[in-house]
Structure formats: structure tokens, C-alpha cells
Design a protein around this motif. Structure first.
Motif, mmCIF file in Angstrom:
data_model
loop_
_atom_site.group_PDB
_atom_site.id
_atom_site.type_symbol
_atom_site.label_atom_id
_atom_site.label_comp_id
_atom_site.label_asym_id
_atom_site.label_seq_id
_atom_site.Cartn_x
_atom_site.Cartn_y
_atom_site.Cartn_z
ATOM 1 N N ILE A 20 21.785 32.995 24.035
ATOM 2 C CA ILE A 20 22.645 34.295 23.821
ATOM 3 C C ILE A 20 23.819 33.923 23.124
ATOM 4 O O ILE A 20 24.617 33.092 23.291
ATOM 5 N N TYR A 64 28.040 34.148 24.505
ATOM 6 C CA TYR A 64 27.721 34.924 25.593
ATOM 7 C C TYR A 64 28.972 35.470 26.707
ATOM 8 O O TYR A 64 29.316 36.567 26.912
ATOM 9 N N LEU A 79 23.306 37.726 34.276
ATOM 10 C CA LEU A 79 21.906 37.988 33.844
ATOM 11 C C LEU A 79 20.863 37.806 34.649
ATOM 12 O O LEU A 79 19.687 37.713 34.585
ATOM 13 N N ASP A 90 22.992 31.000 30.098
ATOM 14 C CA ASP A 90 22.596 31.990 29.066
ATOM 15 C C ASP A 90 21.447 31.195 28.104
ATOM 16 O O ASP A 90 20.917 31.793 27.226
ATOM 17 N N LEU A 140 18.715 42.980 26.797
ATOM 18 C CA LEU A 140 19.687 42.412 26.543
ATOM 19 C C LEU A 140 20.837 43.342 25.825
ATOM 20 O O LEU A 140 21.948 43.219 26.417
ATOM 21 N N LEU A 180 24.450 42.142 24.865
ATOM 22 C CA LEU A 180 24.213 40.966 24.472
ATOM 23 C C LEU A 180 23.102 40.694 23.247
ATOM 24 O O LEU A 180 22.175 41.760 23.401
ATOM 25 N N LEU A 209 20.442 37.891 20.769
ATOM 26 C CA LEU A 209 20.209 36.476 20.884
ATOM 27 C C LEU A 209 20.794 35.811 19.706
ATOM 28 O O LEU A 209 21.015 36.263 18.732
ATOM 29 N N SER A 232 17.479 30.036 18.869
ATOM 30 C CA SER A 232 16.344 30.535 19.560
ATOM 31 C C SER A 232 14.771 30.161 18.689
ATOM 32 O O SER A 232 15.015 30.024 17.582
#
Length: 549
Positions: free
Chosen positions: A175, A178, A235, A254, A277, A282, A284, A289
């Protein structure tokens, strides 16, 4: 008690009496040892005048006069670096994250609130999916299990899931920013809905908003026990979403891993997760990722504890119990006592650490993970095996500075190490955060050269430098500087921030005779923290514990 227009608030006296203040203080002292900012003068007050600090906070809360202060925040280099176009080997500029410490009164109350949340957070968390910041024993000075133990649990889960034939891919997600993105009101509502006492809701929300500079309702400070607890729990709805969707997942703060059978299923995970998210403000990190075959997970994220175990077996044919030190964290340098090791195992562990450390080239992109694992073990064993490596890597890995110089501090009696650190002090490319730790390492030598004192004075006298490094520079000059430098401290003192002034006063506790007496007369009652420092010094002398710890 409700808050006042000036932002102050209080608590019901009955609740104030129920709180385990001594436990909270012990946990603050423990947590100070792994802060982003080195503040030995804060730790000294907590240790020697902790009772008086508690009474001060209790009085203000009972009278409805507690007013949150302002955190000190410094830019801390991250491991992840900016990509250099056209190159796969060159190091680009470092990204940074904010590392903060709170004023001591705030730190104590924030810890109290974290302690009050700990039980229901532990009960609500899905332990088969969330592995970071597991609570320690109820009255343990450490709020959490050792980070390394928690990290090992994650690695075991990842290895277990990856070994299942039905899973061909793992969706690894990070994330973006975060801790800086956490919606404060959503966080407080989540905590309140899960068990946070109503009397603590307004105080917590007021503190969190104040800590953002009241510029927004986003972001919690990083590097503090209670924030770690909240960051791990924020989360929890994502863990629940994964469970409801019958997806196999694992999470460490995260970092989220979801195991799937096909790329089509990976697409479904992303389509489901991203909108959820967004509901929590939030997103990504698109660069970090990735979807990868499960067979690559061991290469991309090697299980270092397993590799260490393999090294142990290679050397001795015997299994080794997991060590309990925090993964990538340091003890406080004023009190680095270490653990008593099994002497029979010490040589084997050291050889295994060397074997793992020598495998750095086998895991490109994972060098810092291996360093974070091995270097604290070398430090504990007082092995000089990594000195040359650290000197060669120092300028390339600014994010590793705290660990690097903590290790080098074990060898500051060696002239080559001292010269290296003193040269680093004058390196204008260093972040102030790095300079702070370099000074801290040099202080472990017990003496300072004229050139090092001069460099420290330049830092202290430069108003453009961060207060965190100026405070440590003040400690260095006050402790190792000659009479004329100490005299200059009296002159510069009025122009410094309260935080740096307190460091100057702390340094004066080691002075002799008239100088120390004059410092106490001039500074000893300037504000609450100075008065607590004066009390701490009195208690310290009475208990013969005035040793800089």
C-alpha cells in the motif's frame, strides 16, 4: 471530560485511577530504544523521574487541562530507491518516510490508550492472516512479541501456502504511503466500534489530529508502539474481506499476499480489493505490487530464518532455536546489555551468520533484508566480520544507517572505524537522520577528538539542521568539548528549541562543580521537562545511577 475550545481535555478521575500507568511507562522506556530519533535525554527522564512524569499527566487529565503537543518528525530514507532510467545497477535517490517522536507527556498517554486497545485488537484480529505486532504477555515491558518472531510466523505461513499445488501464483501487494494515508476518523470509528472506551474516543481523536498539524485528517505518526498497533489493525477489514471471499491470504502490516490458482483469479482479487482499499483512503503502490509464480516467492522473499537454519545444519547438523531479537530493530544504545547466549551454541551461530551473510550475491534485491538479519547478530557476538562490508556500502544504503552505525559503535575504539565515522560527520550528502546516528555511534567511544567536537559544534550552530541531529550534537559537545565549548553552550542556549535546550541541560549533568551548578541555576526550572530533568538528576545521584543511561 469533553474537550475545550483550546484543544485541551481531561478524563474521568475514576478512569485515571484504573489505568496501569507503571506498565505504560515501562513500555514507553522499552519503545524509546527503537525510535527513529535518538533521544537519550527523554529516556533518562522516564527512568529517573518516571513517577513525577506520571503524576504530571494524571493531574492535567484530572483537571481537564491536558493539551497535546507537537511531534518531532524527521525524514528517514527508505530502502526503496528511485529507478535510474536505462540502468539496472545504479542507485537512484532514496525515497523517505517521516519518523517521529512525541513529547513525553503525549507519549505516555498515547501508550495508555494503546494498552487499553490491545486486548480487543488481539481478540478481533484474524491471526491466521495477520502476523505483525502480536501482543506480548499481559504485563511484559515489551508491548509486542519480537518483530523477528512475528516475521518468522509470516514466513512459515507463506511457505505453507506456496507449497500447495493448487496455488500457482501469489499476488503480492504493497500500500502506497500507508501510515501517512490512514483516515484518522475512520481509524477512531473502527476502534470505537470494536471496543475502545467512549471516554478515550475524543482524547485519541484530538491527539491524532493535532499530530498531523491539524492540516488534514490523514496520517498517524510512525515508529511508536500505539501507532504500530493501530496500523496493523486498520487493515483488519481487508483480512475479513479475504476470508469472506475464501481467498488464502497473509499480511504483515501493509504488505498483503493472496494465493490464487490462475491469473484470472488474480484479476478478481485486484478488482475486489482496490475499491475496498479506496473506502479507507488507501491505494496500492503500483510499482511494488506484483503477481508472481509461487515458485519465485523464495527467491523474491527468502525465508531468512529457514536459510539461517540451513546454515546451522550445514555446520553442525543440528537445528537451532529461533532467536528472539527484533527483526531489523536495535536496542537502546545507552543500555545495550544484550542477551546471555548459550556459550556452546555461540560459535555455531556465528559461523552460520557468516555463511548466510556471504550469500548476499545469491539474492539480488534482498541484500538489505539479509543485512538486517545478520548485522544485529554480528553486533551481539561482537564479531568484526561485517566492518569492511559496511564501510563499503555505507554511502549506497542510507536506509541502513541506524543498523550500520549501531554495529560500528561496537568497534569505535579502532582507529579506522573512528576515522570513518568522523569523516562521515562532514559529509554534506548525508541526511540529518544519518548524521544523528553517526554522532550517537561516536559517543559510545567515551571520548571525542577535537575535530569531532568541532564538527558537532558546526551542526549545533547551524539553524538549518534538524533539531534531532542538533540535540545529539549538543550532547556530544557538552560531554566531550573543552571548557570554552561548554561556555559557548551557555551563549547559544537561548536561541535553541525546547527540545535541543533540554539536550544541552542533560549534557550539563556530567559537568563538574561550578559549571554544573551554574547550569542548574540557569536552566533547571525553565519548563516542565527541565524541572523533570532536575528531579531525574537528583534521583540519579541518590541511586548512584548517573551514567548516561
Amino acid at each position: 471530560m469533553a474537550g475545550k475550545d483550546d484543544g485541551s481535555f481531561g478524563l474521568d478521575p475514576a478512569l485515571v485511577k484504573q489505568i496501569d500507568w507503571d506498565l505504560a511507562l515501562r513500555r514507553v522506556v522499552q519503545d524509546l530504544g527503537s525510535d527513529f530519533i535518538w533521544a537519550p535525554h527523554f529516556r533518562y527522564i522516564c527512568r529517573e523521574a518516571g513517577t513525577q512524569l506520571i503524576e504530571l499527566v494524571k493531574r492535567e487529565l484530572t483537571a481537564g487541562q491536558f493539551s497535546p503537543g507537537v511531534p518531532m518528525t524527521i525524514e528517514v530514507p527508505k530502502s526503496f530507491r528511485m529507478r535510474v532510467g536505462g540502468s539496472t545497477k545504479r542507485f537512484g535517490p532514496s525515497f523517505t518516510r517521516p519518523g517521529s517522536i512525541l513529547p513525553l507527556k503525549d507519549r505516555l498517554l498515547y501508550q495508555v490508550i494503546g494498552d487499553r486497545c490491545l486486548t480487543f485488537v488481539e481478540q478481533k484480529s484474524l491471526k491466521d492472516r495477520s502476523f505483525s505486532h502480536r501482543s506480548a504477555a499481559a504485563n511484559d515491558d515489551a508491548m509486542f512479541m519480537a518483530n523477528r518472531s512475528c516475521w518468522n510466523l509470516l514466513q512459515e505461513a507463506l511457505s505453507r501456502h506456496a507449497s500447495k499445488r493448487k496455488f500457482q501464483y501469489v499476488v503480492k501487494m504493497d500500500i502506497a504511503n500507508y501510515f501517512q494515508s490512514v483516515n484518522l476518523h475512520e481509524l477512531v470509528n473502527t476502534l470505537s466500534g470494536n471496543g475502545l472506551e467512549s471516554a478515550l474516543v475524543y482524547p485519541l481523536e484530538s491527539m491524532l489530529v493535532k499530530y498531523t498539524g491539524e492540516r488534514s485528517s490523514r496520517g498517524i505518526i510512525q515508529g511508536v508502539n500505539t501507532s504500530d498497533l493501530f496500523g496493523a489493525f486498520y487493515l483488519h477489514p481487508i483480512d475479513r474481506l479475504m476470508k469472506d471471499g475464501k481467498w488464502t491470504s497473509a499480511r504483515y502490516v501493509d504488505d498483503i499476499y493472496v494465493f490464487v490458482s490462475t491469473l484470472k483469479e488474480a484479476d478478481k482479487v485486484i478488482r475486489t480489493l482496490v475499491p475496498k482499499l479506496r473506502n479507507y483512503d488507501l491505494v496500492l503502490n503500483e510499482i511494488k505490487s506484483v503477481v508472481m509464480p509461487t515458485s519465485l516467492l523464495r527467491v523474491e522473499e527468502p525465508d531468512l530464518e529457514s536459510l539461517f537454519g540451513d546454515a546451522i545444519e550445514e555446520i553442525s547438523g543440528q537445528d537451532d532455536d529461533a532467536l528472539s531479537e527484533g527483526y531489523g530493530h536495535q536496542r537502546d544504545w545507552w543500555d545495550d546489555e544484550g542477551d546471555e547466549d548459550d556459550v556452546d551454541d555461540e560459535d555455531i551461530e556465528l559461523k552460520a551468520t557468516r555463511l548466510l551473510f556471504d550469500s548476499l550475491a545469491d539474492y539480488p534485491g534482498q541484500e538489505e533484508h539479509i543485512e538486517r538479519f545478520c548485522i544485529p547478530l554480528f553486533a551481539r557476538a561482537e564479531s568484526d566480520y561485517a566492518i569492511d562490508h559496511i564501510m563499503a556500502s555505507f554511502s549506497q544504503r542510507p536506509s541502513m544507517t541506524q543498523i550500520y552505525v549501531h554495529y560500528l559503535s561496537k568497534f569505535v575504539s579502532r582507529s579506522n572505524v573512528t576515522r570513518f565515522l568522523e569523516k562521515a560527520l562532514d559529509d554534506i550528502t548525508l541526511y540529518d537522520w544519518q548524521g544523528m546516528w553517526v554522532l550517537a555511534a561516536l559517543m559510545q567511544r567515551g571520548k571525542g577528538s577535537d575535530s569531532a567536537v568541532t564538527s558537532a559544534w558546526r551542526i549545533l550552530d547551524d539553524g538549518r539542521r534538524h533539531d534531532a541531529v542538533r540535540a545529539v550534537a549538543a550532547l556530544f559537545v557538552g560531554r566531550f568539548g573543552p571548557h570554552d565549548r561548554r561556555k559557548e553552550l551557555f551563549g547559544i542556549y537561548p536561541n535553541l528549541s525546547e527540545y535541543v535546550r533540554l539536550a544541552v541541560y542533560f549534557s550539563s549533568l556530567r559537568w563538574k562543580g561550578v559549571e554544573r551548578s551554574n547550569a542548574r541555576k540557569m536552566w533547571g526550572s525553565n519548563d516542565e521537562m527541565h524541572r523533570l530533568m532536575t528531579t531525574a538528576a537528583t534521583v540519579g545521584r541518590q541511586t548512584k545511577s548517573l551514567s548516561g543511561k
